[in-house]
Design a protein around this motif. Structure first.
Motif, PDB file in Angstrom:
ATOM      1  N   ASN A 467     -37.701  -9.990 -16.132  1.00  0.00           N
ATOM      2  CA  ASN A 467     -39.137  -9.881 -16.384  1.00  0.00           C
ATOM      3  C   ASN A 467     -39.899 -11.116 -15.920  1.00  0.00           C
ATOM      4  OD1 ASN A 467     -38.637  -7.394 -17.591  1.00  0.00           O
ATOM      5  ND2 ASN A 467     -38.470  -8.278 -19.653  1.00  0.00           N
ATOM      6  N   LEU A 468     -39.194 -12.235 -15.790  1.00  0.00           N
ATOM      7  CA  LEU A 468     -39.816 -13.450 -15.275  1.00  0.00           C
ATOM      8  C   LEU A 468     -39.575 -13.617 -13.781  1.00  0.00           C
ATOM      9  CD1 LEU A 468     -38.724 -15.767 -18.212  1.00  0.00           C
ATOM     10  CD2 LEU A 468     -41.069 -15.071 -17.714  1.00  0.00           C
ATOM     11  N   ALA A 469     -38.408 -13.157 -13.312  1.00  0.00           N
ATOM     12  CA  ALA A 469     -38.071 -13.305 -11.900  1.00  0.00           C
ATOM     13  C   ALA A 469     -38.976 -12.465 -11.011  1.00  0.00           C
ATOM     14  CB  ALA A 469     -36.604 -12.923 -11.666  1.00  0.00           C
ATOM     15  N   GLN A 470     -39.339 -11.283 -11.494  1.00  0.00           N
ATOM     16  CA  GLN A 470     -40.151 -10.387 -10.667  1.00  0.00           C
ATOM     17  C   GLN A 470     -41.528 -10.971 -10.350  1.00  0.00           C
ATOM     18  OE1 GLN A 470     -39.214  -7.943  -9.026  1.00  0.00           O
ATOM     19  NE2 GLN A 470     -41.031  -6.766  -8.457  1.00  0.00           N
ATOM     20  N   PRO A 471     -42.273 -11.465 -11.333  1.00  0.00           N
ATOM     21  CA  PRO A 471     -43.568 -12.075 -10.976  1.00  0.00           C
ATOM     22  C   PRO A 471     -43.416 -13.350 -10.149  1.00  0.00           C
ATOM     23  CG  PRO A 471     -43.114 -12.311 -13.328  1.00  0.00           C
ATOM     24  CD  PRO A 471     -42.108 -11.345 -12.799  1.00  0.00           C
ATOM     25  N   LEU A 472     -42.292 -14.071 -10.303  1.00  0.00           N
ATOM     26  CA  LEU A 472     -42.075 -15.240  -9.463  1.00  0.00           C
ATOM     27  C   LEU A 472     -41.888 -14.817  -8.017  1.00  0.00           C
ATOM     28  CD1 LEU A 472     -41.658 -18.295  -9.221  1.00  0.00           C
ATOM     29  CD2 LEU A 472     -39.224 -17.928  -9.691  1.00  0.00           C
ATOM     30  N   ARG A 473     -41.114 -13.769  -7.784  1.00  0.00           N
ATOM     31  CA  ARG A 473     -40.901 -13.274  -6.418  1.00  0.00           C
ATOM     32  C   ARG A 473     -42.216 -12.818  -5.800  1.00  0.00           C
ATOM     33  NH1 ARG A 473     -40.919  -8.846  -3.729  1.00  0.00           N
ATOM     34  NH2 ARG A 473     -41.284  -7.550  -5.570  1.00  0.00           N
ATOM     35  N   VAL A 474     -42.976 -12.037  -6.556  1.00  0.00           N
ATOM     36  CA  VAL A 474     -44.245 -11.527  -6.031  1.00  0.00           C
ATOM     37  C   VAL A 474     -45.211 -12.672  -5.765  1.00  0.00           C
ATOM     38  CG1 VAL A 474     -46.253 -10.088  -6.562  1.00  0.00           C
ATOM     39  CG2 VAL A 474     -43.944  -9.281  -7.137  1.00  0.00           C
ATOM     40  N   GLY A 475     -45.263 -13.639  -6.678  1.00  0.00           N
ATOM     41  CA  GLY A 475     -46.174 -14.764  -6.516  1.00  0.00           C
ATOM     42  C   GLY A 475     -45.812 -15.656  -5.345  1.00  0.00           C
ATOM     43  N   LEU A 476     -44.514 -15.693  -5.002  1.00  0.00           N
ATOM     44  CA  LEU A 476     -44.068 -16.465  -3.843  1.00  0.00           C
ATOM     45  C   LEU A 476     -44.138 -15.651  -2.559  1.00  0.00           C
ATOM     46  CD1 LEU A 476     -40.962 -18.251  -5.394  1.00  0.00           C
ATOM     47  CD2 LEU A 476     -43.157 -19.291  -4.816  1.00  0.00           C
ATOM     48  N   ARG A 477     -44.445 -14.362  -2.686  1.00  0.00           N
ATOM     49  CA  ARG A 477     -44.526 -13.461  -1.536  1.00  0.00           C
ATOM     50  C   ARG A 477     -43.199 -13.356  -0.795  1.00  0.00           C
ATOM     51  NH1 ARG A 477     -48.229 -12.340  -4.062  1.00  0.00           N
ATOM     52  NH2 ARG A 477     -50.374 -11.938  -3.424  1.00  0.00           N
ATOM     53  N   TYR A 478     -42.119 -13.328  -1.561  1.00  0.00           N
ATOM     54  CA  TYR A 478     -40.824 -13.097  -0.935  1.00  0.00           C
ATOM     55  C   TYR A 478     -40.574 -11.596  -0.916  1.00  0.00           C
ATOM     56  CZ  TYR A 478     -35.923 -13.495   0.283  1.00  0.00           C
ATOM     57  OH  TYR A 478     -34.720 -13.396   0.937  1.00  0.00           O
ATOM     58  N   PRO A 479     -40.217 -11.018   0.240  1.00  0.00           N
ATOM     59  CA  PRO A 479     -40.091  -9.558   0.329  1.00  0.00           C
ATOM     60  C   PRO A 479     -38.954  -9.046  -0.530  1.00  0.00           C
ATOM     61  CG  PRO A 479     -39.260 -10.596   2.317  1.00  0.00           C
ATOM     62  CD  PRO A 479     -39.917 -11.671   1.525  1.00  0.00           C
ATOM     63  N   GLU A 480     -39.142  -7.857  -1.053  1.00  0.00           N
ATOM     64  CA  GLU A 480     -38.119  -7.260  -1.921  1.00  0.00           C
ATOM     65  C   GLU A 480     -36.883  -6.871  -1.132  1.00  0.00           C
ATOM     66  OE1 GLU A 480     -37.927  -4.163  -5.662  1.00  0.00           O
ATOM     67  OE2 GLU A 480     -39.564  -4.022  -4.220  1.00  0.00           O
ATOM     68  N   MET A 481     -37.064  -6.469   0.115  1.00  0.00           N
ATOM     69  CA  MET A 481     -35.941  -6.156   0.997  1.00  0.00           C
ATOM     70  C   MET A 481     -36.053  -7.005   2.257  1.00  0.00           C
ATOM     71  SD  MET A 481     -34.007  -3.891  -0.452  1.00  0.00           S
ATOM     72  CE  MET A 481     -33.069  -3.059   0.819  1.00  0.00           C
ATOM     73  N   ILE A 482     -35.044  -6.929   3.107  1.00  0.00           N
ATOM     74  CA  ILE A 482     -35.058  -7.748   4.319  1.00  0.00           C
ATOM     75  C   ILE A 482     -36.161  -7.243   5.253  1.00  0.00           C
ATOM     76  CG2 ILE A 482     -33.774  -8.455   6.361  1.00  0.00           C
ATOM     77  CD1 ILE A 482     -31.261  -8.331   4.799  1.00  0.00           C
ATOM     78  N   ASP A 483     -37.259  -7.943   5.260  1.00  0.00           N
ATOM     79  CA  ASP A 483     -38.362  -7.631   6.167  1.00  0.00           C
ATOM     80  C   ASP A 483     -39.092  -8.947   6.398  1.00  0.00           C
ATOM     81  OD1 ASP A 483     -40.419  -6.675   7.636  1.00  0.00           O
ATOM     82  OD2 ASP A 483     -41.332  -5.473   6.054  1.00  0.00           O
TER      83      ASP A 483
END
Length: 610
Positions: A467-483
């Protein structure tokens, strides 16, 4: 004008030598780009240039690796279907189509590799082929095939002579359009294709014949890094990025999870060990590959690169929109513009070594490795155009230190015991350090390391850490899959985090994984641009609260163990109360700078004497 456009002249090929990189320091073995005393030995077959590459079709017979597709005549996957799995599912099999696409052709035209539909810069095109196709060149001469000495000086040359009674003429490597085929990962098969299926054949002893033992995770990681980071004979540089190629962001644990597999990983059954080992192998491989690439660039052995090579630096140093969202103060006489050396490839390994130092487990190899990496970083950031010869020497020294660490007690211990709970603890220790949140690259590597430790997340994959990792990923703009093309587009919903917001979220997430390293000085968490004293106080309170919780938890575990009359007097749960202080401390920045100055003076003096 592009760097590639300036590399019109083909490199001469002296008899028995590689076509590229022959001036790299430490490289002397004929037929390959092998630096003794480094981790080149892990992927040495990939560096061989004296063996013929057989295409994927040579593996694609029905009684070898091209059996029926899974699900057609077989209910489950079994050995023999590897070729079909690669051809149908693996993105590597589409690499030739990728380089023939309109977008790729447009890139090569911008780089003056192509004029219309004609290749006019063969050297630049070969550099593209090094990663996009198994056979690199239309015409690659094979000379002096009987004199390759191999990675070990103790091996007699005649062992590598062609196994034919009649002499073999110099041939050419027939070009095949197959993308990244079997030989790109498993090595040139000229000497082992007719024996690797025999009962007495052993993959662990076949590297001298050109076979890559990819069953070893550390060999696999280093082999993958040759393309996904770069190496002595391939360079995805700033000119190519500017022409439209996505920047390379290699992280093995992530890539491995997304890779369609045509093999079986027996170790994957123990996922708490396997996921962490993938992360560790990837960090070691990425560090070594990036240093090998830097060494070759600095020695001006890459014909497609120039010095200074901007791809060695953090992109956000110039392209501010690619970093964390922070206000920037104006450039003044007191605040110079400095391009930061890229931390993407060595951030994780640094965290591990620092964690070993903080917990008192460090050996002399740990200190030497950290200091050698710091020397490279400081020299690259010391001036707008660092001395390339000195950088090449420092990079080779760092590679040697890494190999010494890898082979020594520190590396052997981590490779044997590194599991996801230990990874979680070093992630937690890294959360309190200013350097972790200094750049977008290190912040994303923090997120990826935390994800690689997910087998030990409290509450499982979808618990509080998720629940904390997901907003960190989105906030860093790291893609969910290899793109990776999406790195610069930032088209995902949600605001982009600034450095302070990312730090708070990361510390809160790390609080579930282990005790957080408490810096002796608040300067370690202080940022001179964005963080206010109020934020600094909030971060310190968060760390203190989290560490108190871990102390209570650790004490409860000890008391429970005593009540259960455990045979162990000490629980090794990877969560120490407070880090033990090692007898030796890493050198400070000023000490390293003075050391570099003395080394530079000694080097200049030696050159003038000669």
């Amino acid at each position: 004008m592009s760097t590639l456009a300036r590399a019109q002249e083909p490199i001469p090929t002296p008899q028995g030598t590689s076509t590229q990189g022959t001036s790299t320091p430490g490289t002397s073995t004929p037929g390959m780009l092998f630096s003794p005393g480094t981790l080149d030995r892990l992927h040495s077959p990939i560096l061989r240039q004296d063996l013929m590459v057989n295409g994927a079709a040579s593996c694609a017979t029905s009684n070898c690796h091209a059996g029926p597709r899974p699900g057609v005549t077989q209910a489950t996957v079994r050995r023999g279907a590897e070729y079909q799995l690669w051809l149908d599912n693996d993105p590597h099999a589409q690499s030739w189509k990728t380089i023939c696409s309109d977008e790729s052709v447009a890139m090569m035209q911008r780089l003056k590799i192509m004029d219309g539909d004609q290749i006019i810069d063969q050297v630049g095109f070969d550099n593209c082929m090094a990663c996009h196709n198994s056979t690199r060149r239309y015409n690659e001469p094979r000379t002096n095939r009987d004199t390759y000495a191999g990675p070990s000086d103790a091996v007699h040359m005649t062992q590598f002579a062609p196994r034919h009674n009649q002499p073999r003429p110099n041939d050419v490597n027939t070009f095949q359009r197959e993308g990244v085929g079997c030989s790109a990962c498993h090595g040139p098969s000229e000497r082992w294709i007719g024996t690797h299926f025999q009962h007495q054949w052993s993959s662990s002893f076949a590297s001298d014949d050109g076979f890559v033992d990819a069953a070893d995770l550390y060999v696999r990681a280093r082999m993958c890094a040759s393309c996904h980071v770069g190496d002595k004979d391939r360079d995805m540089n700033h000119d190519i990025i500017a022409a439209g190629h996505p920047a390379l962001r290699y992280e093995l644990a992530t890539f491995h999870a997304w890779q369609p597999k045509h093999w079986r990983d027996a170790e994957a059954k123990d996922r708490t060990y396997y996921e962490a080992q993938l992360w560790l192998a990837g960090q070691i491989a990425a560090t070594d590959a990036s240093l090998a690439l830097l060494e070759t660039r600095a020695a001006k052995s890459h014909s497609v690169s120039q010095w200074p090579e901007f791809a060695s630096y953090d992109c956000a140093s110039c392209h501010h929109n690619l970093g964390l969202q922070n206000s920037r103060t104006a450039i003044t006489d007191d605040r110079k513009a400095v391009a930061l050396y890229s931390s993407w490839n060595d951030a994780g390994l640094r965290w591990l070594v620092q964690y070993r130092i903080e917990t008192g487990a460090a050996t002399s190899d740990d200190f030497e490795l950290l200091e050698s990496l710091d020397r490279v970083k400081l020299q690259m950031e010391s001036q707008p155009k660092a001395d390339p010869g000195f950088v090449a020497e420092l990079a080779l020294q760092a590679r040697t230190s890494l190999a010494q660490w890898f082979d020594g007690p520190a590396g052997q211990s981590e490779r044997a015991q590194f599991r996801s709970d230990r990874l979680g603890n070093l992630v937690a220790a890294a959360a309190g350090k200013r350097q972790t949140w200094q750049t977008w690259e290190s912040a994303v590597q923090f997120y990826l390391a935390a994800v690689a430790a997910r087998e030990s997340w409290p509450g499982g994959w979808h618990g509080p850490v998720h629940n904390l990792a997901q907003p960190l990923r989105v906030g860093l703009r790291y893609p969910e899959m290899i793109d990776v093309s999406r790195y610069s587009k930032r088209n995902e919903s949600g605001p982009t985090l600034n450095r302070g917001e990312a730090t708070k979220l990361g510390i809160e997430m790390a609080g579930w994984l282990g005790p957080i390293y408490q810096p002796e000085s608040s300067d370690e968490l202080q940022d001179d641009e964005a963080e206010t004293q109020a934020l600094q106080n909030e971060l310190q309170e968060m760390i203190q609260r989290i560490n108190e919780r871990w102390k209570r938890l650790n004490q409860q575990r000890i008391e429970q163990a005593k009540q259960a009359e455990s045979t162990d007097n000490k629980i090794d749960d990877g969560t120490p109360d407070m880090p033990a202080k090692p007898e030796r401390k890493p050198k400070t920045r000023d000490q390293l700078l003075e050391e570099l100055r003395q080394m530079q003076e000694a080097r200049t003096s030696d050159e003038s004497d000669n």
